[in-house]
Design a protein around this motif. Structure first.
Motif, PDB file in Angstrom:
ATOM      1  N   SER A  81       0.835  -1.207   0.000  1.00 40.73           N
ATOM      2  CA  SER A  81       0.000   0.000   0.000  1.00 40.73           C
ATOM      3  C   SER A  81       0.863   1.247   0.000  1.00 40.73           C
ATOM      4  CB  SER A  81      -0.912  -0.007   1.228  1.00 40.73           C
ATOM      5  OG  SER A  81      -1.769  -1.115   1.198  1.00 40.73           O
ATOM      6  N   LEU A  82       1.912   1.218   0.812  1.00 40.89           N
ATOM      7  CA  LEU A  82       2.837   2.344   0.862  1.00 40.89           C
ATOM      8  C   LEU A  82       3.482   2.559  -0.505  1.00 40.89           C
ATOM      9  CD1 LEU A  82       4.467   4.503   2.326  1.00 40.89           C
ATOM     10  CD2 LEU A  82       5.972   2.711   3.174  1.00 40.89           C
ATOM     11  N   GLY A  83       3.911   1.476  -1.135  1.00 44.13           N
ATOM     12  CA  GLY A  83       4.521   1.589  -2.460  1.00 44.13           C
ATOM     13  C   GLY A  83       3.572   2.160  -3.486  1.00 44.13           C
ATOM     14  N   ASN A  84       2.302   1.777  -3.410  1.00 44.42           N
ATOM     15  CA  ASN A  84       1.310   2.290  -4.353  1.00 44.42           C
ATOM     16  C   ASN A  84       1.055   3.775  -4.159  1.00 44.42           C
ATOM     17  OD1 ASN A  84       0.897  -0.174  -5.647  1.00 44.42           O
ATOM     18  ND2 ASN A  84      -0.675  -0.809  -4.203  1.00 44.42           N
ATOM     19  N   VAL A  85       0.991   4.209  -2.899  1.00 41.97           N
ATOM     20  CA  VAL A  85       0.771   5.629  -2.632  1.00 41.97           C
ATOM     21  C   VAL A  85       1.979   6.441  -3.081  1.00 41.97           C
ATOM     22  CG1 VAL A  85       0.391   7.354  -0.831  1.00 41.97           C
ATOM     23  CG2 VAL A  85      -0.829   5.189  -0.739  1.00 41.97           C
ATOM     24  N   LEU A  86       3.175   5.941  -2.814  1.00 38.99           N
ATOM     25  CA  LEU A  86       4.385   6.631  -3.266  1.00 38.99           C
ATOM     26  C   LEU A  86       4.406   6.748  -4.787  1.00 38.99           C
ATOM     27  CD1 LEU A  86       6.949   4.945  -0.856  1.00 38.99           C
ATOM     28  CD2 LEU A  86       6.383   7.381  -0.905  1.00 38.99           C
ATOM     29  N   GLN A  87       3.914   5.704  -5.441  1.00 38.84           N
ATOM     30  CA  GLN A  87       3.829   5.749  -6.904  1.00 38.84           C
ATOM     31  C   GLN A  87       2.889   6.872  -7.339  1.00 38.84           C
ATOM     32  OE1 GLN A  87       1.191   3.004  -8.577  1.00 38.84           O
ATOM     33  NE2 GLN A  87       2.247   2.784 -10.524  1.00 38.84           N
ATOM     34  N   GLN A  88       1.743   6.973  -6.680  1.00 42.66           N
ATOM     35  CA  GLN A  88       0.782   8.012  -7.026  1.00 42.66           C
ATOM     36  C   GLN A  88       1.344   9.408  -6.792  1.00 42.66           C
ATOM     37  OE1 GLN A  88      -2.396   5.896  -4.617  1.00 42.66           O
ATOM     38  NE2 GLN A  88      -3.629   6.981  -6.111  1.00 42.66           N
ATOM     39  N   LEU A  89       2.200   9.536  -5.797  1.00 44.58           N
ATOM     40  CA  LEU A  89       2.796  10.832  -5.481  1.00 44.58           C
ATOM     41  C   LEU A  89       4.012  11.138  -6.352  1.00 44.58           C
ATOM     42  CD1 LEU A  89       2.490  10.677  -1.604  1.00 44.58           C
ATOM     43  CD2 LEU A  89       1.333  12.308  -3.093  1.00 44.58           C
ATOM     44  N   GLY A  90       4.360  10.212  -7.240  1.00 44.15           N
ATOM     45  CA  GLY A  90       5.463  10.452  -8.144  1.00 44.15           C
ATOM     46  C   GLY A  90       6.823  10.092  -7.574  1.00 44.15           C
ATOM     47  N   GLU A  91       6.863   9.496  -6.375  1.00 47.71           N
ATOM     48  CA  GLU A  91       8.136   9.076  -5.774  1.00 47.71           C
ATOM     49  C   GLU A  91       8.450   7.666  -6.284  1.00 47.71           C
ATOM     50  OE1 GLU A  91       9.950  10.994  -3.942  1.00 47.71           O
ATOM     51  OE2 GLU A  91       8.540  12.651  -3.652  1.00 47.71           O
ATOM     52  N   LEU A  92       8.853   7.588  -7.553  1.00 46.80           N
ATOM     53  CA  LEU A  92       8.869   6.306  -8.244  1.00 46.80           C
ATOM     54  C   LEU A  92       9.988   5.379  -7.782  1.00 46.80           C
ATOM     55  CD1 LEU A  92       7.988   7.522 -11.839  1.00 46.80           C
ATOM     56  CD2 LEU A  92       6.469   6.618 -10.090  1.00 46.80           C
ATOM     57  N   GLU A  93      11.184   5.916  -7.574  1.00 49.86           N
ATOM     58  CA  GLU A  93      12.281   5.058  -7.114  1.00 49.86           C
ATOM     59  C   GLU A  93      11.977   4.502  -5.722  1.00 49.86           C
ATOM     60  OE1 GLU A  93      12.699   8.014  -8.485  1.00 49.86           O
ATOM     61  OE2 GLU A  93      13.778   7.530 -10.354  1.00 49.86           O
ATOM     62  N   LEU A  94      11.461   5.367  -4.847  1.00 49.91           N
ATOM     63  CA  LEU A  94      11.107   4.925  -3.500  1.00 49.91           C
ATOM     64  C   LEU A  94       9.963   3.919  -3.553  1.00 49.91           C
ATOM     65  CD1 LEU A  94      11.758   5.245  -0.527  1.00 49.91           C
ATOM     66  CD2 LEU A  94      10.244   7.228  -0.440  1.00 49.91           C
ATOM     67  N   SER A  95       9.016   4.143  -4.448  1.00 51.30           N
ATOM     68  CA  SER A  95       7.913   3.200  -4.634  1.00 51.30           C
ATOM     69  C   SER A  95       8.445   1.833  -5.051  1.00 51.30           C
ATOM     70  CB  SER A  95       6.952   3.723  -5.708  1.00 51.30           C
ATOM     71  OG  SER A  95       6.042   2.727  -6.114  1.00 51.30           O
ATOM     72  N   GLN A  96       9.365   1.842  -5.989  1.00 51.35           N
ATOM     73  CA  GLN A  96       9.925   0.585  -6.490  1.00 51.35           C
ATOM     74  C   GLN A  96      10.641  -0.180  -5.377  1.00 51.35           C
ATOM     75  OE1 GLN A  96      13.064   0.861  -9.585  1.00 51.35           O
ATOM     76  NE2 GLN A  96      11.704  -0.412 -10.814  1.00 51.35           N
ATOM     77  N   ASN A  97      11.439   0.523  -4.583  1.00 51.22           N
ATOM     78  CA  ASN A  97      12.168  -0.132  -3.485  1.00 51.22           C
ATOM     79  C   ASN A  97      11.214  -0.717  -2.457  1.00 51.22           C
ATOM     80  OD1 ASN A  97      14.594   0.571  -4.635  1.00 51.22           O
ATOM     81  ND2 ASN A  97      14.828   2.449  -3.441  1.00 51.22           N
ATOM     82  N   THR A  98      10.156   0.041  -2.130  1.00 51.73           N
ATOM     83  CA  THR A  98       9.183  -0.402  -1.131  1.00 51.73           C
ATOM     84  C   THR A  98       8.424  -1.628  -1.625  1.00 51.73           C
ATOM     85  OG1 THR A  98       8.943   1.881  -0.383  1.00 51.73           O
ATOM     86  CG2 THR A  98       7.244   0.330   0.308  1.00 51.73           C
ATOM     87  N   LEU A  99       8.025  -1.612  -2.892  1.00 52.58           N
ATOM     88  CA  LEU A  99       7.288  -2.742  -3.466  1.00 52.58           C
ATOM     89  C   LEU A  99       8.172  -3.985  -3.568  1.00 52.58           C
ATOM     90  CD1 LEU A  99       5.326  -0.826  -6.244  1.00 52.58           C
ATOM     91  CD2 LEU A  99       4.347  -1.884  -4.202  1.00 52.58           C
ATOM     92  N   GLN A 100       9.447  -3.801  -3.834  1.00 48.62           N
ATOM     93  CA  GLN A 100      10.367  -4.941  -3.866  1.00 48.62           C
ATOM     94  C   GLN A 100      10.465  -5.597  -2.488  1.00 48.62           C
ATOM     95  OE1 GLN A 100      11.751  -6.535  -6.208  1.00 48.62           O
ATOM     96  NE2 GLN A 100      11.948  -5.205  -7.992  1.00 48.62           N
ATOM     97  N   LYS A 101      10.468  -4.781  -1.439  1.00 50.32           N
ATOM     98  CA  LYS A 101      10.486  -5.327  -0.076  1.00 50.32           C
ATOM     99  C   LYS A 101       9.227  -6.150   0.181  1.00 50.32           C
ATOM    100  CE  LYS A 101      13.197  -1.506   1.890  1.00 50.32           C
ATOM    101  NZ  LYS A 101      13.140  -0.322   2.790  1.00 50.32           N
ATOM    102  N   SER A 102       8.076  -5.605  -0.235  1.00 50.67           N
ATOM    103  CA  SER A 102       6.812  -6.321  -0.069  1.00 50.67           C
ATOM    104  C   SER A 102       6.844  -7.653  -0.803  1.00 50.67           C
ATOM    105  CB  SER A 102       5.651  -5.464  -0.588  1.00 50.67           C
ATOM    106  OG  SER A 102       4.434  -6.159  -0.508  1.00 50.67           O
ATOM    107  N   LEU A 103       7.374  -7.636  -2.021  1.00 49.15           N
ATOM    108  CA  LEU A 103       7.445  -8.850  -2.833  1.00 49.15           C
ATOM    109  C   LEU A 103       8.327  -9.911  -2.171  1.00 49.15           C
ATOM    110  CD1 LEU A 103       6.929 -10.447  -5.438  1.00 49.15           C
ATOM    111  CD2 LEU A 103       8.845  -9.216  -6.478  1.00 49.15           C
ATOM    112  N   LYS A 104       9.487  -9.509  -1.683  1.00 46.90           N
ATOM    113  CA  LYS A 104      10.419 -10.471  -1.079  1.00 46.90           C
ATOM    114  C   LYS A 104       9.827 -11.133   0.160  1.00 46.90           C
ATOM    115  CE  LYS A 104      14.624  -8.323  -2.874  1.00 46.90           C
ATOM    116  NZ  LYS A 104      15.832  -7.507  -2.556  1.00 46.90           N
ATOM    117  N   ILE A 105       9.138 -10.342   0.985  1.00 44.57           N
ATOM    118  CA  ILE A 105       8.510 -10.922   2.180  1.00 44.57           C
ATOM    119  C   ILE A 105       7.388 -11.868   1.777  1.00 44.57           C
ATOM    120  CG2 ILE A 105       7.267 -10.419   4.317  1.00 44.57           C
ATOM    121  CD1 ILE A 105       8.698  -7.699   4.360  1.00 44.57           C
ATOM    122  N   ALA A 106       6.590 -11.475   0.796  1.00 38.76           N
ATOM    123  CA  ALA A 106       5.500 -12.334   0.319  1.00 38.76           C
ATOM    124  C   ALA A 106       6.055 -13.652  -0.217  1.00 38.76           C
ATOM    125  CB  ALA A 106       4.709 -11.612  -0.765  1.00 38.76           C
ATOM    126  N   GLN A 107       7.200 -13.578  -0.891  1.00 39.62           N
ATOM    127  CA  GLN A 107       7.825 -14.800  -1.411  1.00 39.62           C
ATOM    128  C   GLN A 107       8.332 -15.684  -0.273  1.00 39.62           C
ATOM    129  OE1 GLN A 107      10.645 -12.872  -4.006  1.00 39.62           O
ATOM    130  NE2 GLN A 107       9.379 -13.179  -5.837  1.00 39.62           N
TER     131      GLN A 107
END
Length: 859
Positions: free
Chosen positions: A221-247
């Motif tokens: 959710s944090l990654g998606n909101v950061l994406q909406q706010l245009g903080e794309l690199e930070l969004s990508q890093n946050t979403l990668q963390k979410s993905l790794k934990i989910a895996q």
């Protein structure tokens, strides 16, 4: 009982393209939970059956089962369990788009829990933790519902109340959910900085939490909101963390959703290869058909956008075969509409019409009027493309009626635009103009919504907004009758477009709508000035000219947008090529013939010696001073200035008292930046001082962000001169100047320069940026220069459009200040400085003297 994590639907769509290009699951707010309930027998079984049905996407059956559970708990007088069942029933209603039922049900739950809505407190002494937990969950869900209904401010307060209860319970995961909900609501309400501050705090808190489903979904959710706010690199890093934990936790749905979100962020970063990989991964691992189809539809829209037709044709039947098994829910309906809209220009019109007609019926079934409006309007577009004007108009008017009824301005403007196109196609120009006027007015009312989200994710400005203004202008110029066309309305419309462009550039609606009417300045005080409004339309280049004490003049050149833009590109290429002077002059003369020649006699007869251009589109990227009439350059006849059309200050002469300047410069590039040294910066700054300008100098190691800010605050400098590398871009984050400690982008420069306003009331008279350039390959890069000129708060901004030798720059700057201190207008001082270089055999090519552009006050 195990909690069920629910992927929530996006709260409120700023524009239709959010739905059409970024689907509901990708904009998840935060997963909610089915509320816990005390154990009983039959009622408990019904409760658990409702949960299972919800999980299976069988929402209509889930409603029936949960209603039975509610009645069963009511017979047992078990208010706590009844409240939990009502809360979960509200969740199901939300998934069905039954907003009234969801609202009534959640309020009934809160009443049973003893929550006093008016006083925002419990009517219960010493409440048990079980009651508090259900209350906090219910308030979370109510906050999301309020946001869905556009009540952003109320949603913030509700989520804050839930947060306080979670804190009492010591539930950090609950606190995190509530704070992310607050951030989302603050973003929708327009408080972007506060939203980002909360998210940054949440990010820190999540780091210390152990791996869990809550952490996975919170990070996503944090990654998606950061994406909406245009903080794309930070969004990508946050979403990668979410993905790794989910895996690590082996959660297929969460892995799929994280891949989906990463695809959206990669798309915003224009990384097509990674985008497709993420979408394919999301579809491959998705445990349910809806998530799979959504990923495939987003992939399809990317393939269509990048014109990969062979791949598109392979994917269309794959998606189409799965549409029938999608659930009749809001998300399922939007998936169908999105698919239809994606292939609307390349697919079989009959198939698309059937999909949309089915979507209309489904939207009516679940009572979702917003989805119904989307489906109706999209079906109207299909008929429009098939030249079935009346059918298209009927459907569009139905879609518009529903959008207006539910106060959905964010989609109403689209149907107003579509209606305008249809009326124009049928030859009803006055009615078409009225429809376009309505679309523009709706867009103006939506300014803060339209710029709240990263423009690449939220909507494509050039495809979804800009055409409305340009098509409107074209219609206005076709209007016949007394005092028609209305040229004043035309130029105000194009100025409104420029305002929208700058809003889109900064991603915030921060610019004043209060324009200084330049006509008054020309007619009363500067009767030697003419104002040019060139307007690029699809098949015409229109010129509106204001001469002193004369009505507006209108001239048309029959030339396509593509021809204009190709010529502008060629001019920019040849002006900096030492061996292409003849080719440059030929291109430049063609532009002169379109822009100035039609009124050159009027200019001469009125004694005009200064031309102020309010350039449109790509015309911002070329220096008007270098236009060539076959014998002379424009600068040899006129002083030239550029205006964004948005004067924050009334143009007036530079005050005739001794100039004082803050002069900053950087002769060496910082270690982490790849820019050539500027050894003549020291010479340049010394020239200014030798000419008698009272100067405070910050050079090299002293030219830091902090020292610059402090110095600007200490004295009322009238001139700020920055001799350092910089770049103008159509993206705010790539528009910057260099200091020894790094980049100051345009937003930070704004804060730095405007901080003086807290101590001083007078604006900076002149901001000089002497070593900047426009971003390579960006045909709208000069938008960044307009952005700096507006946001700096300076009356005038003098800057260079491309980088040249700093020895010629030093000579130019010496001449410019020499003329300025003698009382010349800023535009005339610029002109005479350029003529001095033009007369020098060493610097007479336009590449040396032409890059300097004056934006704003020309007096």
């Amino acid at each position: 009982m195990q909690k069920l994590q629910l992927a929530k639907r996006v709260v409120r769509f700023a524009v239709i393209h959010v739905i059409l290009f970024t689907l509901a699951l990708s904009l998840t707010i935060i997963p909610s939970t089915f509320a816990k309930q005390p154990p009983t027998t039959t009622a408990k079984q019904l409760f658990e059956q409702g949960e299972a049905l919800y999980q299976a996407g069988r929402f209509t059956e889930a409603v029936t089962t949960l209603q039975q559970a509610v009645r069963s708990y009511q017979r047992e007088s078990n208010n706590l369990a009844q409240a939990a069942a009502l809360t979960n029933l509200s969740l199901v209603y939300q998934q069905l788009g039954s907003w009234k039922e969801a609202d009534v049900t959640i309020n009934n739950s809160l009443n049973l829990l003893g929550w006093n809505e008016k006083n925002q407190k419990l009517n219960v002494n010493n409440p048990k933790s079980e009651l508090l937990e259900i209350l906090a969950q219910t308030l979370n869900i109510q906050g999301e519902l309020q946001l869905t209904q556009g009540q952003a401010d109320t949603s913030v307060k509700t989520s804050q109340q839930a947060e306080q209860i979670w804190k009492k319970l010591g539930d950090n995961a609950g606190v995190t959910r509530s704070r992310i909900n607050q951030a989302q609501a603050l973003r929708v309400a327009g408080f972007y900085r506060r939203s980002l501050d909360i998210l940054e705090e949440v990010s820190q808190q999540l780091q210390a939490q152990p791996d869990s489903l809550v952490k996975v979904t919170a990070l996503r959710s944090l990654g998606n909101v950061l994406q909406q706010l245009g903080e794309l690199e930070l969004s990508q890093n946050t979403l990668q963390k979410s993905l790794k934990i989910a895996q690590r936790l082996q959660l297929p749905l969460e892995i799929s959703l994280a891949e989906f979100s990463l695809g959206n962020t990669a798309r915003s970063l224009s990384n097509i290869k990674d985008t497709i990989t993420h979408y394919e991964n999301a579809a491959k691992i998705a445990p349910n058909p809806l998530t799979k189809v959504q990923a495939q539809i987003n992939q399809l829209s990317l393939l269509v956008e990048s014109e990969q037709i062979a791949e598109v044709q392979k994917l269309i039947p794959t998606i189409q075969s799965q549409l029938a098994i999608l659930p009749t829910t809001q998300v399922g309906i939007y998936a169908r509409i999105n698919f239809a809209h994606t292939i609307i220009k390349i697919g079989n019109k009959k198939d698309i019409a059937e999909i949309l007609a089915s979507s209309i019926k489904q939207a009516k079934t679940i009572g979702d009027e917003r989805a119904e409006s989307y489906a109706l309007g999209s079906l109207g577009e299909v008929y429009e493309q098939n030249n079935q004007w009346q059918e298209a108009q009927d459907l569009t008017e139905q879609a518009l009626f529903i959008a207006q009824k539910i106060d959905a301005s964010d989609i109403a403007y689209r149907w107003e635009w579509q209606l305008g196109r249809l009326l124009k196609a049928q030859g009803n120009i006055p009615a078409a103009i009225g429809a376009y006027d309505s679309a523009v007015a709706t867009l103006e009312s939506l300014r803060s919504d339209l710029v709240a989200v990263n423009r690449d994710v939220q909507f494509n400005f050039r495809d979804g907004v800009e055409p409305i203004y340009r098509e409107s202008v074209e219609l206005l110029l076709q209007e016949q009758g007394q005092d028609k066309p209305d040229l004043d309305k035309v130029r105000k419309r194009i100025e409104a477009l420029q305002l929208a462009e700058l809003d889109n550039f900064f991603r915030e609606a921060c610019l004043s709508n209060q324009f200084v009417v330049l006509d008054n300045v020309v007619d009363k005080d500067n009767q030697n000035t003419a104002i040019f409004y060139p307007i690029i339309l699809d098949n015409h280049l229109e010129i509106i000219v204001k001469l002193p004490k004369q009505p507006l003049i209108h001239k048309t050149s029959v030339v396509s947008r593509e021809e204009v833009e190709q010529l502008v590109t060629k001019m920019r290429q040849t002006i900096v090529a030492p061996s292409a002077i003849k080719e440059f002059q030929a291109v430049s003369q063609q532009l002169y013939d379109w822009l100035i020649k039609p009124v050159e006699t009027d200019l001469k007869n009125d004694g005009v010696n200064t031309l102020v251009f309010i350039p449109d589109g790509s015309l911002r990227n070329i220096p008007m001073s270098a236009l060539y009439d076959g014998e002379e350059y424009v600068v040899q006849k006129y002083a030239i200035a550029v205006s964004p059309g948005l004067q924050l200050f009334t143009p007036k002469p530079l005050a005739q008292r001794r100039l004082n300047a803050l002069a900053g410069g950087l002769s060496q590039s910082p270690k982490n930046e790849d820019f050539e040294p500027l050894p003549n910066v020291k010479v340049e700054l010394k020239f200014i001082q030798q000419l008698g300008v009272s100067t405070t100098t910050l050079l090299d190691d002293n030219f830091t962000t902090k020292i610059l800010e402090k110095t600007i605050n200490d004295q009322p400098f009238r001139v700020v001169h920055l001799a350092t590398h910089g770049q103008f871009s159509s993206k705010a984050k790539d528009t910057f100047i260099l200091t020894v400690d790094g980049r100051i982008n345009v937003s930070e420069l704004d804060s730095l320069l405007k901080s003086r306003e807290q101590k001083r009331t007078e604006p900076i008279e002149l901001l000089v940026l002497s070593a900047c350039e426009t971003a390579a390959g960006d045909n709208r890069a000069a938008l960044g220069l307009a952005g700096i000129a507006i946001r700096s708060g300076a009356r005038s901004t003098l800057a260079s459009l491309w980088q040249i030798g700093d020895d010629s720059t030093a000579s130019f700057i010496r001449e410019f200040y020499s003329e300025l201190i003698t009382g010349k207008t800023t535009a005339e001082a610029l002109r005479l400085s350029q003529l001095k270089l033009l007369a020098d055999q060493k610097y007479n090519r336009p590449m040396y003297w032409a890059p300097y552009v004056l934006v704003g006050n020309w007096l």
